[in-house]
Enzyme design. Sequence first.
Site, PDB file in Angstrom:
ATOM      1  N   THR A   1      -1.957   3.056   4.216  1.00 38.33           N
ATOM      2  CA  THR A   1      -1.065   4.196   4.054  1.00 38.33           C
ATOM      3  C   THR A   1      -0.214   4.379   5.305  1.00 38.33           C
ATOM      4  O   THR A   1      -0.701   4.146   6.404  1.00 38.33           O
ATOM      5  CB  THR A   1      -1.928   5.467   3.883  1.00 38.33           C
ATOM      6  OG1 THR A   1      -2.628   5.355   2.661  1.00 38.33           O
ATOM      7  CG2 THR A   1      -1.130   6.744   3.930  1.00 38.33           C
TER       8      THR A   1
ATOM      9  N   ARG B   1      -6.527   8.972 -10.235  1.00 35.00           N
ATOM     10  CA  ARG B   1      -7.169   9.286  -8.943  1.00 35.00           C
ATOM     11  C   ARG B   1      -6.096   9.675  -7.922  1.00 35.00           C
ATOM     12  O   ARG B   1      -5.060   9.035  -7.795  1.00 35.00           O
ATOM     13  CB  ARG B   1      -7.949   8.075  -8.446  1.00 35.00           C
ATOM     14  CG  ARG B   1      -8.652   8.270  -7.099  1.00 35.00           C
ATOM     15  CD  ARG B   1      -7.857   7.694  -5.952  1.00 35.00           C
ATOM     16  NE  ARG B   1      -8.590   7.730  -4.684  1.00 35.00           N
ATOM     17  CZ  ARG B   1      -8.028   7.488  -3.504  1.00 35.00           C
ATOM     18  NH1 ARG B   1      -6.753   7.196  -3.422  1.00 35.00           N
ATOM     19  NH2 ARG B   1      -8.742   7.546  -2.400  1.00 35.00           N
TER      20      ARG B   1
ATOM     21  N   THR C   1       1.723   6.901   0.230  1.00 33.19           N
ATOM     22  CA  THR C   1       0.829   5.784  -0.124  1.00 33.19           C
ATOM     23  C   THR C   1       0.865   5.487  -1.607  1.00 33.19           C
ATOM     24  O   THR C   1       1.237   6.348  -2.416  1.00 33.19           O
ATOM     25  CB  THR C   1      -0.619   6.156   0.266  1.00 33.19           C
ATOM     26  OG1 THR C   1      -1.459   5.014   0.166  1.00 33.19           O
ATOM     27  CG2 THR C   1      -1.190   7.238  -0.622  1.00 33.19           C
TER      28      THR C   1
ATOM     29  N   THR D   1      -5.522   7.969   7.575  1.00 35.31           N
ATOM     30  CA  THR D   1      -5.457   6.774   6.744  1.00 35.31           C
ATOM     31  C   THR D   1      -6.883   6.299   6.500  1.00 35.31           C
ATOM     32  O   THR D   1      -7.791   6.633   7.249  1.00 35.31           O
ATOM     33  CB  THR D   1      -4.596   5.677   7.422  1.00 35.31           C
ATOM     34  OG1 THR D   1      -4.629   4.492   6.619  1.00 35.31           O
ATOM     35  CG2 THR D   1      -5.079   5.336   8.813  1.00 35.31           C
ATOM     36  N   GLY D   2      -7.058   5.540   5.429  1.00 33.46           N
ATOM     37  CA  GLY D   2      -8.401   5.068   5.111  1.00 33.46           C
ATOM     38  C   GLY D   2      -8.918   5.699   3.837  1.00 33.46           C
ATOM     39  O   GLY D   2      -8.139   6.132   2.981  1.00 33.46           O
TER      40      GLY D   2
ATOM     41  N   SER E   1       0.817  -1.218   0.000  1.00 33.77           N
ATOM     42  CA  SER E   1       0.000   0.000   0.000  1.00 33.77           C
ATOM     43  C   SER E   1       0.848   1.264   0.000  1.00 33.77           C
ATOM     44  O   SER E   1       0.308   2.368   0.086  1.00 33.77           O
ATOM     45  CB  SER E   1      -0.889  -0.015   1.238  1.00 33.77           C
ATOM     46  OG  SER E   1      -0.116  -0.371   2.369  1.00 33.77           O
TER      47      SER E   1
HETATM   48  C1  SD4 Z   1      -6.050   7.066  -0.114  1.00 34.01           C
HETATM   49  N1  SD4 Z   1      -5.868   7.309   2.255  1.00 34.01           N
HETATM   50  O1  SD4 Z   1      -5.409   7.080  -1.150  1.00 34.01           O
HETATM   51  C2  SD4 Z   1      -5.361   6.597   1.126  1.00 34.01           C
HETATM   52  C3  SD4 Z   1      -5.580   5.139   1.165  1.00 34.01           C
HETATM   53  C4  SD4 Z   1      -5.094   4.428   2.328  1.00 34.01           C
HETATM   54  O2  SD4 Z   1      -4.572   4.245   4.472  1.00 34.01           O
HETATM   55  O3  SD4 Z   1      -4.760   3.326   2.249  1.00 34.01           O
HETATM   56  N2  SD4 Z   1      -5.033   4.968   3.449  1.00 34.01           N
HETATM   57  O4  SD4 Z   1      -7.242   7.327  -0.048  1.00 34.01           O
END
Ligand code: SD4
Length: 329
Positions: free
Chosen positions: A191, A219, A209, A242-243, A87
């Site tokens: 991330t 994106r 990330t 994160t997320g 990731s």
């Molecule tokens: C995103 N926040 O590109 C990042 C993804 C991710 O832990 O894995 N965050 O949206």
Amino acid sequence: MKNSLTRRSFFKKATGIGGGLLSLFGLLPSNGFGQSGRYQPPVVISTWDHGLPANEAAHKTLSGGGTALDAVEAGVMVPEGDPETHSVGYGGYPDEEGIVTLDACIMDWQMRCGSVAALQDIKHPIKVARKVMEITDHIMLVGEGAKTFALRTGFQEENLLTDEAREWWLNWKRNLSNHDDWLLPEDTHDTIGMLALDDQGRVAGACTTSGLSGKIHGRVGDSPIIGAGLYVDGKIGGATATGRGEEVIRTSGSHLVVENMRHGMSPQEACENALRRIMQIYGDGIQFQVAYLALNVEGEIGAASLQSGFQYALYGAGKNALYEGSYLL
Ligand code: SD4
């Protein structure tokens, strides 16, 4: 707002505990819902279990006389360079076209910041982000322009798609059906966001990330966006996310966390309040993950997520250990 699982499987790292200590030897009393810890600097905090080796590198940098800024850069370079981390950086899972595109940003206690988004073929986007910060008067470079800048400033072009990541992509493509839509690419929320406070009271942060795997080419998530995936104010502290990046961008998440602290909330309260902002948009039935970490200049930390399973690594009081943040759903 539509929030159903219509495309690819939802990925959730449930650990089966309700927020708190994951290591028997850890010190953090964060068993959720409003508690927070306070640590003498140096303190390093970062997202997910790959935060453990990252924190080690950051702490080593601080011990060697590096600043909080040097520490977060060195720290997040560990998962960036690790092909087993799917990731972040090298070995990250690709977008829908099979292309690895990277997002990263960095910010210090003097409001200095730099960022790259949708960067290809460069292993350490965080170093490029720092370069943008230090040798230009811009903040953010994207795509081809970011790559050209990196190559001009001494970075090497490298293939970031490992065999394992390619295999994942081929398999993922095979399993798509005509009924799939574009709403939810795979939610690989790992991330790395890192915050550090050095023994001179300087706070800095970094976030890097490969974004959501299977994302539409082009994106960009929250991670490279100052105020979304990361924000630092040298008088207050820092926050990182994160997320699901779209929700973090929608609510200016990390900036909101720092502003909450400015207005008197503890880091823990500040994180939880920012998550509630997302919950207010959707009402019941959120099926994605968002998590925040916060660290203020006093050495207090906060960690909270929407769903269970959010792990973070804390280097504080001389120990580096993994914990689970509190969760609201
Ligand atoms: C995103 N926040 O590109 C990042 C993804 C991710 O832990 O894995 N965050 O949206």
